[in-house]
Structure formats: structure tokens, C-alpha cells
Design an enzyme around this catalytic site. Structure first.
Site, PDB file in Angstrom:
ATOM      1  N   ASP A  82       0.973  -1.337  -0.002  1.00 15.66           N
ATOM      2  CA  ASP A  82       0.015   0.009  -0.031  1.00 15.66           C
ATOM      3  C   ASP A  82       0.732   1.377  -0.133  1.00 15.66           C
ATOM      4  O   ASP A  82       1.911   1.344   0.459  1.00 15.66           O
ATOM      5  CB  ASP A  82      -0.920   0.074   1.094  1.00 15.66           C
ATOM      6  N   GLU A 143       0.178  -1.227   5.396  1.00 20.07           N
ATOM      7  CA  GLU A 143       1.127  -1.055   6.456  1.00 20.07           C
ATOM      8  C   GLU A 143       0.841   0.334   6.987  1.00 20.07           C
ATOM      9  O   GLU A 143       1.252   0.576   8.131  1.00 20.07           O
ATOM     10  CB  GLU A 143       2.508  -1.188   5.933  1.00 20.07           C
TER      11      GLU A 143
HETATM   12 ZN   LIG Z   1       6.613   2.243   4.180  1.00 17.62          ZN
END
Ligand SMILES: [Zn+2]
Length: 382
Positions: A82, A143
Site C-alpha cells: 500500500d 502497513e
Molecule cells: Zn513504508
């Protein structure tokens, strides 16, 4: 051994990846692309079910395992799929040894550099018929907004205990420590009263909060520990004693014991403050009520300097003329979560700068060096 990374191919892969939109929780398209590409590279690809749990468009984290050509312990690499916002419609520009966005979005070098690097390593290992242990390439979801991917990963599929996280900025800094973080959610309920007619009959939630915070060690607590309240909300009108207040904050420490101590200290300050506001009004005792929640956001990252991965990475850096230092970080990443699951990995910088801003760029010289260093560590891991 002279390690050959195909720099042009690595750059092309990176450019392809950043053009696939994948803001946090919208990783579906890039995840499908990466899974297919890792299969082409001879990996056994397993996708867990983390995506559903966290509301991603992807099914889950990808664990791509490439069987080793020599015996020995397995090794892992991790990067996240992401990007932060604004990360849709990224138009990368390659100029003067750098890749930038067109200035309207982030570049997504964080962390598509890591994703591209893993794809390149898998390809190089096979085409150059190198001698390597079993490698697990881990691509995580989400994340950036809470590490939902790594927190919900199917750890039963992970055989490797040592590895490298490919998600740091400057190549010179190898992150080996990161703080554990506790969130603080504090609801203070006072007693409202007409502020003009009978304020003495009320208990101001704001005054209770102020008293507690005035007694508290806050900001920089010690060299390892910090604490902050960043959000305050409460009250609706000026002529009523404030009945309710919510405080949101956090405490961080590189040392888990110090974090526990700080959290206890903060709770004690609220309890002490509450006691000071107990009083009798019209023959009845009134008191503020304080509700505190302190969930652990993530645990500490602590890779000892004696760990083989740290030693191998610093040695590889030296070979390529990089003055790398093992340093602590003030933030957290997937490495913190992996650490709680008995895995150990320092976080390697890939030459990405100004992350999370439209000024983000990748220094290609550093990126290529990082690729060689990562491959070198893997080949020398025993
Ligand atoms: Zn990162």
C-alpha cells in the site's frame, strides 16, 4: 563475487508498480499483479485471508516462497503493497538519476521500491543460477494505516526467522530499534452546572484533565520514552461547566519496561486528579469519573547489533562503499509486528526521500546499491 542486478529491469518494474493505484486498503490490483509475477519467477505463492479482516480489496498478504538451491535456514524479505494518500494516478518522472511524481501525488517509492526489489531478486537468483537458501518474499497489506496486514498475517506459513525489511528511507541508516506504542483514550466525565448561576455545584471535566496533565511527565520523558496528547474534544457552550472531555494521546518507548512504567504513571496522575475534585454538593458527594483505555498499538522492534542480519548488512554496505550505521527509529513498521512473532529483521533504506509527501523521490544510485546489498545479505546468510 560480482553480483549483477539488472538495473534497467528493476527500474521498469518499479515504474510499472507505481502506476497501479494502491492506497491503503485498495491493494487488490497490485496484489494480484505481484502474486502472478512471483509465480512466473518460480515461487510457490500463498495468499492469506488478512484482506477480508481489515477491509482491503486484496484477499490477503502474499507469501511467495522460492525453494533454495542449497540447504540451510530460510531467509525472508518484507515490503508493503500500500501507499499513502494522495496515491492514485501516479505519473513517475525519471530525470537526473531520480524518480519523482509529477507533484500532484506521492511517488509510492514507499514501498514499491521494496516490492520491485523483491521481484528483481527472485528473477536474478534463478537466471544467474546462484546458490541460495529458501527465500520467503512477504508482501503485506495496509502497513501505512495501522499495519493491519502484518497484524493479521498467517504466521504458520512463515518458516524463516531472519530477514530484511525493505521499507526505510536513506540507505545510510539501518533501523534496528523501534518503540513500542500505547494509545491513550481518556474519557473524563465531570458534573455540569450553570456556569453563571452555580458553577460551584459542578465539576469541570477540563479542570480535571488540566490538573492530571500538570502532574504528568509529558513530551520527552527520558532518552527512550516520549508521550503526547494530541487531540482534545469537549464542551458545547460557554455558560455550562464542561461535563465531558475526551483526550487522545500516546506513549512510546524503545524499552517495554519503561513504557509500562510511563503508562502506569499517566494513569496514576488521572486517578490523583480525580480524587482532588471530589466534593459535597447539597449534602451529596459528587466526583468525576475517568475511563482510560491504553491498547498496545504495536510492540517494540529490537534487533541486536550481534544479529547475523545486522552484521551481514553492514558488511555488504561496506563492500559497496556505503557508510551505513545501525540506528533506532522513532516510528513503527511491519518489523515491529514481526518482532512480536519471533521474527527478527532490520529495516534497510532503499534511497527513498521525503516519504508521504508529493516531493517524494527515489535516488536511483542508492536504490541500485540497496538492491545489491539486499541480495548480498541473502547469498551470505547461513
Ligand atoms: Zn513504508
Amino acid at each position: 563475487m560480482n553480483i549483477q542486478i539488472n538495473e534497467k529491469r528493476l527500474l521498469d518494474t518499479f515504474l510499472t508498480l507505481v502506476k497501479i493505484d494502491s492506497e491503503s486498503l485498495n491493494e487488490g490490483k497490485v496484489a494480484r499483479y505481484v502474486a502472478a509475477e512471483m509465480k512466473k519467477r518460480g515461487c510457490q505463492v500463498y495468499v492469506d485471508k488478512a484482506g477480508k479482516k481489515i477491509g482491503s480489496t486484496a484477499q490477503g498478504n502474499i507469501i511467495a516462497t522460492l525453494k533454495g538451491t542449497r540447504p540451510g535456514k530460510a531467509f525472508f524479505f518484507v515490503a508493503h503493497l500500500d501507499t499513502v494518500k494522495p496515491g492514485n494516478g501516479i505519473k513517475p518522472i525519471v530525470k537526473n538519476g531520480r524518480v519523482t511524481s509529477d507533484g500532484t501525488t506521492v511517488l509510492g517509492g514507499d514501498d514499491k521500491t521494496g516490492v520491485a526489489l523483491m521481484m528483481e531478486i527472485a528473477q536474478v537468483l534463478r537466471e544467474q543460477k546462484l546458490s541460495y537458501p529458501t527465500v520467503q518474499f512477504i508482501f503485506t497489506l495496509n502497513e501505512e494505516t495501522g499495519m493491519g496486514g502484518s497484524k493479521n498475517m498467517d504466521y504458520s506459513k512463515l518458516k524463516a526467522k531472519d530477514g530484511l525489511i525493505l521499507d526505510n528511507e536513506a540507505l545510510e541508516e539501518l533501523l534496528v530499534q523501534g518503540p513500542a506504542v500505547c494509545d491513550f483514550m481518556v474519557d473524563i466525565t465531570g458534573v455540569t452546572a450553570h456556569a453563571g448561576v452555580c458553577p460551584e455545584k459542578g465539576i469541570s471535566a477540563l479542570e480535571v484533565a488540566a490538573k492530571a496533565i500538570s502532574m504528568m511527565k509529558i513530551g520527552r520523558v527520558d532518552k527512550d520514552t516520549v508521550c503526547n496528547f494530541g487531540v482534545v474534544s469537549g464542551g458545547q457552550v460557554t455558560n455550562a461547566v464542561m461535563p465531558k472531555l475526551t483526550l487522545l494521546g500516546e506513549a512510546r518507548s524503545l524499552d517495554v519496561k519503561k513504557l509500562d512504567k510511563q503508562v502506569k504513571h499517566m494513569k496514576d496522575c488521572f486517578a490523583k486528579a480525580a480524587k482532588l475534585f471530589v466534593k459535597k454538593v447539597d449534602g451529596k458527594t459528587i466526583r468525576p469519573i475517568i475511563d482510560i483505555k491504553t491498547p498496545l498499538r504495536y510492540g517494540a522492534l529490537n534487533v541486536p547489533l550481534s544479529a547475523p542480519t545486522v552484521k551481514l548488512t553492514l558488511a555488504a554496505a561496506k563492500k559497496y562503499g556505503v557508510k551505513m550505521k545501525a540506528v533506532p527509529s522513532g516510528g513503527g513498521c511491519d518489523a515491529n509486528v514481526l518482532c512480536q512473532h519471533g521474527m527478527s529483521a532490520p529495516n534497510l533504506g532503499l534511497g527513498v526521500q521525503n516519504c508521504h509527501t508529493p516531493q517524494e523521490y527515489v535516488d536511483l544510485k542508492e536504490f541500485y546499491k540497496a538492491a545489491k546489498i539486499a541480495l548480498d545479505v541473502l547469498l551470505n546468510y547461513k
